[in-house]
Scaffold this active site. Structure first.
Site, PDB file in Angstrom:
ATOM      1  N   GLN A  65       0.810  -1.216   0.000  1.00 45.70           N
ATOM      2  CA  GLN A  65       0.000   0.000   0.000  1.00 45.70           C
ATOM      3  C   GLN A  65       0.844   1.268   0.000  1.00 45.70           C
ATOM      4  O   GLN A  65       0.308   2.379  -0.147  1.00 45.70           O
ATOM      5  CB  GLN A  65      -0.926   0.005   1.210  1.00 45.70           C
ATOM      6  N   CYS A  71      -5.027   0.231   4.048  1.00 48.66           N
ATOM      7  CA  CYS A  71      -4.901  -1.162   4.485  1.00 48.66           C
ATOM      8  C   CYS A  71      -6.222  -1.909   4.417  1.00 48.66           C
ATOM      9  O   CYS A  71      -6.279  -3.084   4.053  1.00 48.66           O
ATOM     10  CB  CYS A  71      -4.332  -1.215   5.896  1.00 48.66           C
ATOM     11  N   HIS A 365      -5.314  -0.877  11.975  1.00 50.36           N
ATOM     12  CA  HIS A 365      -4.778  -1.493  10.764  1.00 50.36           C
ATOM     13  C   HIS A 365      -5.546  -2.766  10.441  1.00 50.36           C
ATOM     14  O   HIS A 365      -5.916  -3.521  11.342  1.00 50.36           O
ATOM     15  CB  HIS A 365      -3.294  -1.816  10.983  1.00 50.36           C
ATOM     16  N   ASN A 387       0.200  -9.277   5.330  1.00 50.11           N
ATOM     17  CA  ASN A 387       0.154  -7.829   5.449  1.00 50.11           C
ATOM     18  C   ASN A 387       0.224  -7.202   4.050  1.00 50.11           C
ATOM     19  O   ASN A 387       0.375  -7.901   3.055  1.00 50.11           O
ATOM     20  CB  ASN A 387       1.304  -7.337   6.333  1.00 50.11           C
TER      21      ASN A 387
END
Length: 447
Positions: A65, A71, A365, A387
């Site tokens: 990102q 996110c 997040h 992630n």
């Protein structure tokens, strides 16, 4: 008893007490030279970390990102692309994150202006107006907000609307858009005070949104109305999907029914009883879209539902406070990753509920649960986390999350409601309790 002011005698006493401890000097030398986290890093926690899991969901290539707070979009799209990969027999693929960003900014602008119109008689110096004006269209979001976007606009492959400089580094664009939106809020309120009717104000709003749309096109590029997708599958067979709309691509190649998915939260504060539905005032992006709704349950119930979905080969969107007890470089989310208590010679005893109540923690997040390691009694030991910070973070982009960290810093998971108990499914139909806009459960994933 200490006086109201800090006296020089008190400071002298503090200094003598500090000098008397040899451990203090060692800790100071380590922290001053290397930094606090580096000085407190617990090597044993990393030594015990293993990137092996009894249940693993195969994911695509790690995404990035970059310098944006998207996110929640990346995590949702990383879950959804697995459906495309399965249907088209692909090794990997990426859905455009710039495409929903465009419409999220446009919809958030409209949402903000509508909120201004709904609060025209609220005092400018009041808490509500201060809240609404503080961050009109930040990058952050929630699962239900993303669901509203895909239900209205669909999704597209990344090459149909690639990243732009502004999508990868949103601060510049956000600054100019925010400047215009605050100007527009001022205009609407001043025209209301001058006696302009609602119809006139709404006409002005349409002009304002046209300006926002133009700024978004210049910053991000124009979003496609239809596109052709070409790729090769795992068997090197050429695949072409011609002249399809984003909405039809979503329906045919993602195919998730957003009505089947529910956000479960774990907020163990006294003001939020378990087993109740919650929503947050003024939280959303798409006017006329879905309401942000949560079912509050004990952490063990979030885990149970997430494990059930992982066992069926489906990844899980989740929200947490990623900045707490975490090592970005080491890819570890664990309560023992840093021995800050030992370094500073003081404990940090706040509970999860106390951290929420006193502003010490909230959901910041969104990532993806892509696996879990269960013991012989089917109890989770650690979780595999995908992630969206690129391959350089963690182990090739993946993190290990201890189950104890899940208990303390995971606040939300999104699962298919079929994994809920009959009693929990019945709770979904109950009227939600409306929380204040500044409630910690109104926080947006934006790291």
């Amino acid at each position: 008893m200490m006086e109201r002011e800090i006296s020089m005698a008190a400071i002298s006493g503090f200094a003598q007490k500090f000098k008397a401890g040899q451990q203090n000097r060692v800790a100071m030398n380590a922290a001053v030279k290397n930094g606090i986290d580096a000085a407190a890093e617990n090597f044993a926690a990393f030594r015990e970390t293993r990137h092996e899991f009894s249940i693993t969901v195969e994911t695509g290539e790690i995404t990035n990102q970059k310098a944006s707070g998207r996110c929640w979009m990346f995590a949702a799209l990383n879950v959804m692309r697995l459906e495309v990969m399965e249907k088209l027999n692909l090794e990997s693929m990426e859905l455009s994150q710039n495409y929903p960003l465009f419409y999220d900014k446009l919809e958030k602008s409209n949402y903000f202006l509508e909120n201004i119109l709904e609060t025209l008689d609220e005092p400018l110096e009041g808490r509500l107006l201060a809240y609404l004006l503080s961050d009109p269209l930040c990058d952050g979001g929630q699962w239900d907000m993303f669901a509203s976007l895909v239900e209205k606009y669909g999704v597209v492959p990344k090459d149909a609307m690639p990243e732009s400089a502004a999508s990868s580094q949103t601060a510049e664009m956000d600054r100019y858009l925010t400047r215009k939106l605050r100007e527009f809020a001022c205009t609407l309120r001043e025209e209301h005070e001058a006696g302009q009717p609602e119809a006139s104000l709404r006409s002005r709003k349409e002009e304002m949104l046209s300006t926002i749309y133009r700024m978004l096109c210049i910053s991000l590029g124009t979003p496609p109305q239809s596109f052709t997708y070409e790729t090769r599958d795992k068997d090197k067979k050429f695949v072409r999907i011609s002249d399809i709309t984003p909405q039809d691509f979503y329906k045919e190649y993602v195919g998730l029914d957003m009505d089947d998915y529910i956000s479960l939260i774990n907020a163990p504060t006294a003001d939020k009883p378990y087993g109740r539905m919650y929503t947050v005032q003024f939280l959303g992006n798409v006017k006329g879209g879905r309401e942000v709704r949560y079912l509050n349950l004990p952490a063990e119930e979030l885990k149970r539902a997430a494990i059930a979905q992982l066992k069926d080969g489906k990844a899980v969107w989740f929200g947490s406070d990623v900045g707490k007890c975490s090592s970005r470089q080491g890819g570890l989310l664990d309560l023992d990753v840093y021995d800050a208590a030992g370094l500073f010679d003081t404990e940090f005893p706040l509970t999860k509920a106390q951290r929420l109540d006193y502003g010490e923690s909230l959901m910041t997040h969104a990532m993806v649960l892509a696996g879990v390691n269960l013991d012989d009694k089917e109890r989770p030991l650690r979780w595999r986390v995908e992630n969206s910070w690129g391959k350089e973070a963690g182990k090739d982009g993946y993190y290990v999350m201890s189950d104890r960290w899940f208990d303390e810093f995971t606040y939300q998971v999104v699962v298919n409601k079929k994994y809920l108990t009959d009693e929990q499914q019945a709770m979904l139909a109950t009227e939600p309790i409306v929380l204040k806009p500044w409630d910690p459960m109104g926080s947006l994933a934006r790291r």
